[in-house]
Each structure stands twice: as structure tokens, then as C-alpha cells.
Design an enzyme around this catalytic site. Structure first.
Site, PDB file in Angstrom:
ATOM      1  N   SER A 108       0.839  -1.199   0.000  1.00  0.00           N
ATOM      2  CA  SER A 108       0.000   0.000   0.000  1.00  0.00           C
ATOM      3  C   SER A 108       0.871   1.245   0.000  1.00  0.00           C
ATOM      4  CB  SER A 108      -0.885   0.033   1.250  1.00  0.00           C
ATOM      5  OG  SER A 108      -1.431   1.326   1.421  1.00  0.00           O
ATOM      6  N   SER A 109       0.312   2.336  -0.511  1.00  0.00           N
ATOM      7  CA  SER A 109       1.039   3.615  -0.528  1.00  0.00           C
ATOM      8  C   SER A 109       1.257   4.133   0.882  1.00  0.00           C
ATOM      9  CB  SER A 109       0.227   4.657  -1.307  1.00  0.00           C
ATOM     10  OG  SER A 109      -1.053   4.801  -0.708  1.00  0.00           O
ATOM     11  N   CYS A 110       0.515   3.580   1.865  1.00  0.00           N
ATOM     12  CA  CYS A 110       0.662   4.139   3.224  1.00  0.00           C
ATOM     13  C   CYS A 110       1.904   3.601   3.923  1.00  0.00           C
ATOM     14  CB  CYS A 110      -0.604   3.912   4.038  1.00  0.00           C
ATOM     15  SG  CYS A 110      -0.907   2.215   4.375  1.00  0.00           S
ATOM     16  N   TYR A 137      -1.479  -0.888  10.067  1.00  0.00           N
ATOM     17  CA  TYR A 137      -1.640  -1.484   8.730  1.00  0.00           C
ATOM     18  C   TYR A 137      -0.363  -1.277   7.922  1.00  0.00           C
ATOM     19  CZ  TYR A 137      -3.732  -1.527   3.943  1.00  0.00           C
ATOM     20  OH  TYR A 137      -4.039  -1.743   2.621  1.00  0.00           O
ATOM     21  N   LYS A 141       2.235  -3.983   6.215  1.00  0.00           N
ATOM     22  CA  LYS A 141       2.530  -3.946   4.783  1.00  0.00           C
ATOM     23  C   LYS A 141       4.042  -3.853   4.538  1.00  0.00           C
ATOM     24  CE  LYS A 141      -1.482  -4.421   2.918  1.00  0.00           C
ATOM     25  NZ  LYS A 141      -1.771  -5.561   2.032  1.00  0.00           N
ATOM     26  N   HIS A 180     -13.253   3.125   1.926  1.00  0.00           N
ATOM     27  CA  HIS A 180     -12.354   4.213   1.529  1.00  0.00           C
ATOM     28  C   HIS A 180     -13.187   5.398   1.044  1.00  0.00           C
ATOM     29  CE1 HIS A 180      -9.309   0.894   1.276  1.00  0.00           C
ATOM     30  NE2 HIS A 180      -8.620   1.830   1.895  1.00  0.00           N
TER      31      HIS A 180
HETATM   32  N1  LIG Z   1      -8.594  -0.664  -1.887  1.00  0.00           N
HETATM   33  C1  LIG Z   1      -7.570   0.166  -1.845  1.00  0.00           C
HETATM   34  O1  LIG Z   1      -7.726   1.400  -1.985  1.00  0.00           O
HETATM   35  C2  LIG Z   1      -6.180  -0.349  -1.651  1.00  0.00           C
HETATM   36  C3  LIG Z   1      -5.918  -1.707  -1.450  1.00  0.00           C
HETATM   37  N2  LIG Z   1      -4.621  -2.103  -1.268  1.00  0.00           N
HETATM   38  C4  LIG Z   1      -4.283  -3.521  -1.064  1.00  0.00           C
HETATM   39  O2  LIG Z   1      -4.748  -4.293  -2.182  1.00  0.00           O
HETATM   40  C5  LIG Z   1      -5.129  -5.599  -1.753  1.00  0.00           C
HETATM   41  C6  LIG Z   1      -6.566  -5.862  -2.148  1.00  0.00           C
HETATM   42  O3  LIG Z   1      -7.362  -4.851  -1.569  1.00  0.00           O
HETATM   43  P1  LIG Z   1      -8.925  -4.780  -1.919  1.00  0.00           P
HETATM   44  O4  LIG Z   1      -9.221  -5.680  -3.070  1.00  0.00           O
HETATM   45  O5  LIG Z   1      -9.302  -3.354  -1.982  1.00  0.00           O
HETATM   46  O6  LIG Z   1      -9.560  -5.405  -0.590  1.00  0.00           O
HETATM   47  P2  LIG Z   1     -10.951  -6.139  -0.405  1.00  0.00           P
HETATM   48  O7  LIG Z   1     -11.335  -5.924   0.998  1.00  0.00           O
HETATM   49  O8  LIG Z   1     -11.879  -5.757  -1.505  1.00  0.00           O
HETATM   50  O9  LIG Z   1     -10.560  -7.692  -0.615  1.00  0.00           O
HETATM   51  C7  LIG Z   1      -9.796  -8.347   0.349  1.00  0.00           C
HETATM   52  C8  LIG Z   1     -10.120  -9.821   0.243  1.00  0.00           C
HETATM   53  O10 LIG Z   1      -9.338 -10.518   1.210  1.00  0.00           O
HETATM   54  C9  LIG Z   1     -10.197 -11.446   1.846  1.00  0.00           C
HETATM   55  N3  LIG Z   1      -9.727 -11.710   3.205  1.00  0.00           N
HETATM   56  C10 LIG Z   1      -9.578 -10.831   4.210  1.00  0.00           C
HETATM   57  N4  LIG Z   1      -9.122 -11.461   5.308  1.00  0.00           N
HETATM   58  C11 LIG Z   1      -8.989 -12.779   4.977  1.00  0.00           C
HETATM   59  C12 LIG Z   1      -8.579 -13.941   5.681  1.00  0.00           C
HETATM   60  N5  LIG Z   1      -8.208 -13.886   6.956  1.00  0.00           N
HETATM   61  N6  LIG Z   1      -8.581 -15.124   5.042  1.00  0.00           N
HETATM   62  C13 LIG Z   1      -8.969 -15.193   3.743  1.00  0.00           C
HETATM   63  N7  LIG Z   1      -9.353 -14.136   3.001  1.00  0.00           N
HETATM   64  C14 LIG Z   1      -9.371 -12.939   3.627  1.00  0.00           C
HETATM   65  C15 LIG Z   1     -11.556 -10.783   1.871  1.00  0.00           C
HETATM   66  O11 LIG Z   1     -12.575 -11.771   2.031  1.00  0.00           O
HETATM   67  P3  LIG Z   1     -13.872 -11.401   2.926  1.00  0.00           P
HETATM   68  O12 LIG Z   1     -14.387 -10.082   2.390  1.00  0.00           O
HETATM   69  O13 LIG Z   1     -14.791 -12.553   2.676  1.00  0.00           O
HETATM   70  O14 LIG Z   1     -13.400 -11.277   4.340  1.00  0.00           O
HETATM   71  C16 LIG Z   1     -11.590 -10.117   0.506  1.00  0.00           C
HETATM   72  O15 LIG Z   1     -12.054 -11.013  -0.469  1.00  0.00           O
HETATM   73  C17 LIG Z   1      -4.887  -5.626  -0.247  1.00  0.00           C
HETATM   74  O16 LIG Z   1      -3.615  -6.173   0.029  1.00  0.00           O
HETATM   75  C18 LIG Z   1      -4.911  -4.150   0.136  1.00  0.00           C
HETATM   76  O17 LIG Z   1      -4.157  -3.929   1.310  1.00  0.00           O
HETATM   77  C19 LIG Z   1      -3.571  -1.218  -1.259  1.00  0.00           C
HETATM   78  C20 LIG Z   1      -3.805   0.122  -1.442  1.00  0.00           C
HETATM   79  C21 LIG Z   1      -5.113   0.637  -1.682  1.00  0.00           C
HETATM   80  C1  LIG Z   2      -5.925   3.248   0.583  1.00  0.00           C
HETATM   81  C2  LIG Z   2      -4.784   3.529   1.532  1.00  0.00           C
HETATM   82  O1  LIG Z   2      -4.982   4.722   2.219  1.00  0.00           O
HETATM   83  C3  LIG Z   2      -5.847   4.683   3.326  1.00  0.00           C
HETATM   84  O2  LIG Z   2      -5.717   5.942   3.918  1.00  0.00           O
HETATM   85  P1  LIG Z   2      -6.570   7.145   3.344  1.00  0.00           P
HETATM   86  O3  LIG Z   2      -6.270   7.376   1.918  1.00  0.00           O
HETATM   87  O4  LIG Z   2      -6.374   8.290   4.289  1.00  0.00           O
HETATM   88  O5  LIG Z   2      -8.043   6.546   3.544  1.00  0.00           O
HETATM   89  P2  LIG Z   2      -9.428   6.961   2.925  1.00  0.00           P
HETATM   90  O6  LIG Z   2      -9.612   6.357   1.573  1.00  0.00           O
HETATM   91  O7  LIG Z   2     -10.425   6.598   3.970  1.00  0.00           O
HETATM   92  O8  LIG Z   2      -9.352   8.561   2.684  1.00  0.00           O
HETATM   93  C4  LIG Z   2      -9.428   9.357   3.804  1.00  0.00           C
HETATM   94  C5  LIG Z   2      -9.438  10.821   3.395  1.00  0.00           C
HETATM   95  O9  LIG Z   2     -10.701  11.116   2.795  1.00  0.00           O
HETATM   96  C6  LIG Z   2     -11.440  12.003   3.666  1.00  0.00           C
HETATM   97  N1  LIG Z   2     -12.871  11.661   3.651  1.00  0.00           N
HETATM   98  C7  LIG Z   2     -13.877  12.561   3.451  1.00  0.00           C
HETATM   99  N2  LIG Z   2     -15.085  11.938   3.534  1.00  0.00           N
HETATM  100  C8  LIG Z   2     -14.803  10.621   3.776  1.00  0.00           C
HETATM  101  C9  LIG Z   2     -15.665   9.489   3.954  1.00  0.00           C
HETATM  102  O10 LIG Z   2     -16.914   9.568   3.932  1.00  0.00           O
HETATM  103  N3  LIG Z   2     -15.041   8.286   4.135  1.00  0.00           N
HETATM  104  C10 LIG Z   2     -13.676   8.168   4.161  1.00  0.00           C
HETATM  105  N4  LIG Z   2     -13.124   6.927   4.330  1.00  0.00           N
HETATM  106  N5  LIG Z   2     -12.829   9.223   4.034  1.00  0.00           N
HETATM  107  C11 LIG Z   2     -13.406  10.449   3.844  1.00  0.00           C
HETATM  108  C12 LIG Z   2     -10.803  11.769   5.038  1.00  0.00           C
HETATM  109  O11 LIG Z   2     -11.051  12.893   5.885  1.00  0.00           O
HETATM  110  C13 LIG Z   2      -9.339  11.649   4.664  1.00  0.00           C
HETATM  111  O12 LIG Z   2      -8.785  12.894   4.363  1.00  0.00           O
HETATM  112  C14 LIG Z   2      -5.460   3.664   4.371  1.00  0.00           C
HETATM  113  O13 LIG Z   2      -6.482   3.637   5.321  1.00  0.00           O
HETATM  114  C15 LIG Z   2      -5.228   2.337   3.723  1.00  0.00           C
HETATM  115  O14 LIG Z   2      -6.477   1.656   3.488  1.00  0.00           O
HETATM  116  C16 LIG Z   2      -4.554   2.395   2.416  1.00  0.00           C
HETATM  117  O15 LIG Z   2      -3.911   1.455   2.036  1.00  0.00           O
END
Ligand SMILES: NC(=O)C1=CN([C@@H]2O[C@H](COP(=O)(O)OP(=O)(O)OC[C@H]3O[C@@H](n4cnc5c(N)ncnc54)[C@H](OP(=O)(O)O)[C@@H]3O)[C@@H](O)[C@H]2O)C=CC1
Ligand SMILES: C[C@H]1O[C@H](OP(=O)(O)OP(=O)(O)OC[C@H]2O[C@@H](n3cnc4c(=O)[nH]c(N)nc43)[C@H](O)[C@@H]2O)[C@@H](O)[C@@H](O)C1=O
Length: 324
Positions: A108-110, A137, A141, A180
Site C-alpha cells: 500500500s502507498s501508506c 496497517y 505492509k 475508503h
Molecule cells: N482498496 C484500496 O484502496 C487499496 C488496497 N490495497 C491492497 O490491495 C489488496 C486488495 O485490496 P482490496 O481488493 O481493496 O480489498 P478487499 O477488501 O476488496 O478484498 C480483500 C479480500 O481478502 C479477503 N480476506 C480478508 N481477510 C482474509 C482472511 N483472513 N482469510 C482469507 N481471506 C481474507 C476478503 O474476504 P472477505 O471479504 O470474505 O473477508 C476479501 O475477499 C490488499 O492487500 C490491500 O491492502 C492497497 C492500497 C489501496
Molecule cells: C488506501 C490507503 O490509504 C488509506 O488511507 P486514506 O487514503 O487516508 O483513507 P481513505 O480512503 O479513507 O481517505 C481518507 C481521506 O478522505 C477524507 N474523507 C472525506 N469523507 C470521507 C468518507 O466519507 N469516508 C472516508 N473513508 N474518508 C473520507 C478523510 O477525511 C481523509 O482525508 C489507508 O487507510 C489504507 O487503506 C490504504 O492502504
């Protein structure tokens, strides 16, 4: 070639599975292995060992994780660090123990410090303190990156890490609190437009900036990095065979994102901010030049991507929308 896609029902895992299934349809001799969370809890070391020993995939794509937005990360820090560490340790180690030589995991970018120069380069890793709202988190990562690097160095495997920026698209999580920002705003503006509300409140000040990448681009980039020849990948990630950023290379303020989502969902009322809610990292634009040098760039623009995602959102039966 036997691929195991961990997290295939998630947003990214689902997009990757769709691409591999299309290649299988086109005649590529692929076997696609999947298990639901209910069938295989990846935090269970014995279950993961038994699965890997039995199925013996050739390639593992780790897209399973405990994932959520700023509120979820802030609310469940123990779950975010424990579950993600366990998933990474189990999948990476048991893949190695089962003779898997190729693996791709998503970070992740974080992982980058809160105050590094923007855009953030891969070598900024571990050069400063992390953003508090998602530090647990992020630590998990970072451990995932170090696991892959260490197994590459000691055992000579080829385990690769891509670092996605904020992602969105079909299959996203639309939970009102734990999702998100982009899916959260899409759902909130959709309801406000449908119900004729005259004000929508967004969290924070609206001034932080975020970069967004459509999940179809992320899936393409993941398979692109996975299929790079080892010399090319190694040349770019030496000396640690470390990670590669994946992003669109452009960011937008949360307030401008809200205005864009409002326009696409047809909401015409006021947009108010709630400074009592956390802003999180002020900015986290990724330097994507390493991946560009390797030959991949994002192709789905933000406005087009949000519009297509909103159409997908409208086509889903409400009960089918993930709200985890
Ligand atoms: N979405 C985003 O903005 C970002 C995502 N990422 C990374 O990308 C990857 C995919 O993310 P994304 O597709 O958004 O996430 P999702 O939550 O959409 O998908 C995650 C999947 O992992 C499964 N899972 C979670 N815990 C377990 C477990 N203990 N055993 C088996 N399966 C599990 C979930 O199944 P179930 O729902 O049934 O629990 C789900 O199918 C992750 O590594 C995430 O950290 C990185 C940066 C940004
Ligand atoms: C994806 C990446 O980055 C994630 O961090 P993040 O980018 O800070 O997460 P976010 O998508 O929830 O964006 C949050 C920003 O957005 C604003 N904001 C406004 N209104 C809503 C709102 O309604 N919901 C949310 N969630 N945020 C809101 C909120 O105030 C803040 O400024 C990690 O958690 C981690 O998951 C990771 O890997």
C-alpha cells in the site's frame, strides 16, 4: 500453470481473476485456484500449510488482506496489524515451503512516511515516521515487503511486491463508515441525489490530496510486474529486489473529488466539511517513474473511471453491494 489468487472475491483479487480467466478462455493452459475466506482463513497457519501442500500452485497472487479506510484503520488497529501480518507470514512462508518460486503481493502507498517529499519514491521507505491513522496497517505492509525481500535473498525465490495507491472500481467496499473515501462519497452523494437532500457532509477539511487508480489498471499492472523477466525486475529493484509503486501519477483534493463525484451522481446541493473527522496524510502521491521505465502506465482517467464505477454501482442489486 497453476495460479492461486488469494482474495479473489475482493476488489483487486476479483479484477485479477477476471483477467486470468479471460486468458484461460482464450486457450492459455491456466489452472486458477481460489478459496473463499470462509473456506480458507489465511490467518490459520495449519490450514494455509495444508492448502499449499495439497494444491502446490506455481504462482501465488496475494490480494487478500484486512482492508479499510481511515475510520476503519483508526478503529480496529489490532485487527489491521495482526490479520495482515498473519496473512502475509502464512501465505509467503507456506508458499515457499510448498516449492512456490513466484509470488506477487500487494502492499500500500501508506508504507511511506507521512512527511516525505512528493511524489514518493520507492527508496523513501523507512526514512521517517508513519501516518498515525494507519500505522498498524502500514507496519504490516512493510513487513510483507521485507518478508519477500528476505525470502528472495536467503532462498533464491522470486517474490515481488507492488505498492498500490488508493484504488476504486467494481467490487469495492461501500460500507458507510469502514470504506475508503471514493466509494463512501459515491454512496453518500447517490443517496442525497435520490432523496433530494440539500447538504452532504464530507469528513475532515477536504484539503488533503489523494491519488486514485482504477482497479482494472491495478490488475493489469499487477500481472505486468508479475510477468517481467527476473533480470529486468531485479535491475529496477536492486539491491533488495524490493517493491514497485503503482499509481496514476496524479492527485486531487478530497473537496475536488467530492465535487466530481457529486456531478457524476447528479447531486446539486451543498457540500459541507466536518473538521472534527480526521484528515489523515496530507498528501501521498506516488512516484510511478520506475514502473513507467519498465513499460507500464495507467490508462483509465479518474472522471471516466468514476462514471463507469457509478454505472456499475447502479446496476448492482443493493444487497449485492459489499458493505464489509
Ligand atoms: N482498496 C484500496 O484502496 C487499496 C488496497 N490495497 C491492497 O490491495 C489488496 C486488495 O485490496 P482490496 O481488493 O481493496 O480489498 P478487499 O477488501 O476488496 O478484498 C480483500 C479480500 O481478502 C479477503 N480476506 C480478508 N481477510 C482474509 C482472511 N483472513 N482469510 C482469507 N481471506 C481474507 C476478503 O474476504 P472477505 O471479504 O470474505 O473477508 C476479501 O475477499 C490488499 O492487500 C490491500 O491492502 C492497497 C492500497 C489501496
Ligand atoms: C488506501 C490507503 O490509504 C488509506 O488511507 P486514506 O487514503 O487516508 O483513507 P481513505 O480512503 O479513507 O481517505 C481518507 C481521506 O478522505 C477524507 N474523507 C472525506 N469523507 C470521507 C468518507 O466519507 N469516508 C472516508 N473513508 N474518508 C473520507 C478523510 O477525511 C481523509 O482525508 C489507508 O487507510 C489504507 O487503506 C490504504 O492502504
Amino acid at each position: 500453470m497453476r495460479y492461486y489468487i488469494a482474495g479473489h472475491r475482493g476488489m483487486v483479487g476479483g479484477a485479477i481473476l477476471r483477467r486470468l480467466a479471460a486468458r484461460q478462455e482464450a486457450g492459455e493452459p491456466l489452472t486458477l485456484l481460489t478459496r473463499t475466506h470462509a473456506d480458507l482463513d489465511l490467518t490459520d497457519q495449519v490450514a494455509v500449510r495444508d492448502f499449499m501442500q495439497t494444491e502446490r500452485p506455481d504462482v501465488v497472487i496475494l490480494a487478500a488482506a484486512k482492508v479499510g479506510g481511515i475510520h476503519a484503520n483508526n478503529s480496529y488497529p489490532a485487527e489491521f496489524i495482526y490479520e495482515n501480518l498473519m496473512i502475509e507470514c502464512n501465505v509467503i512462508h507456506q508458499a515457499y515451503a510448498a516449492g512456490v518460486t513466484r509470488l506477487l503481493q500487494l502492499g500500500s502507498s501508506c508504507i511511506y512516511p507521512r512527511a516525505v517529499p512528493q511524489p514518493m519514491r520507492e527508496d523513501a521507505l523507512l526514512t521517517g515516521v508513519l501516518e498515525p491513522t494507519n500505522e498498524p496497517y502500514a507496519v504490516a505492509k512493510i513487513a510483507g515487503i521485507k518478508l519477500c525481500e528476505s525470502y528472495n535473498r536467503q532462498y533464491g525465490v522470486d517474490y515481488r511486491s507492488v505498492m498500490p495507491t488508493n484504488l476504486y472500481g467494481p467490487g469495492d467496499n461501500f460500507h458507510p463508515d469502514n470504506s475508503h473515501v471514493l466509494p463512501a462519497l459515491m454512496r453518500r452523494f447517490h443517496v442525497a441525489a435520490r432523496d433530494g437532500l440539500d447538504e452532504v457532509v464530507i469528513w475532515g477539511t477536504g484539503t488533503p490530496r489523494r491519488e486514485f487508480l482504477h482497479v482494472d489498471d491495478m490488475a493489469e499492472a499487477s500481472l505486468f510486474v508479475l510477468n517481467l523477466d527476473a533480470r529486468t525486475y531485479g535491475r529496477e529493484t536492486q539491491p533488495m529486489l524490493s517493491h514497485i509503486n503503482v499509481g496514476s501519477g496524479e492527485d486531487i483534493s478530497i473537496l475536488d473529488l467530492a465535487r466530481l463525484v457529486a456531478r457524476i451522481t447528479g447531486y446539486t446541493g451543498r457540500i459541507a466539511t466536518d473538521p472534527d473527522k480526521p484528515d489523515g496524510t496530507p498528501r501521498k502521491l506516488m512516484d510511478v517513474s520506475r514502473l513507467a521505465r519498465l513499460g507500464w502506465r495507467a490508462s483509465i482517467g479518474l472522471e471516466q473511471g468514476i462514471a463507469e464505477t457509478y454505472q456499475w454501482f447502479l446496476d448492482q442489486p443493493a444487497h449485492m453491494l459489499r458493505q464489509g
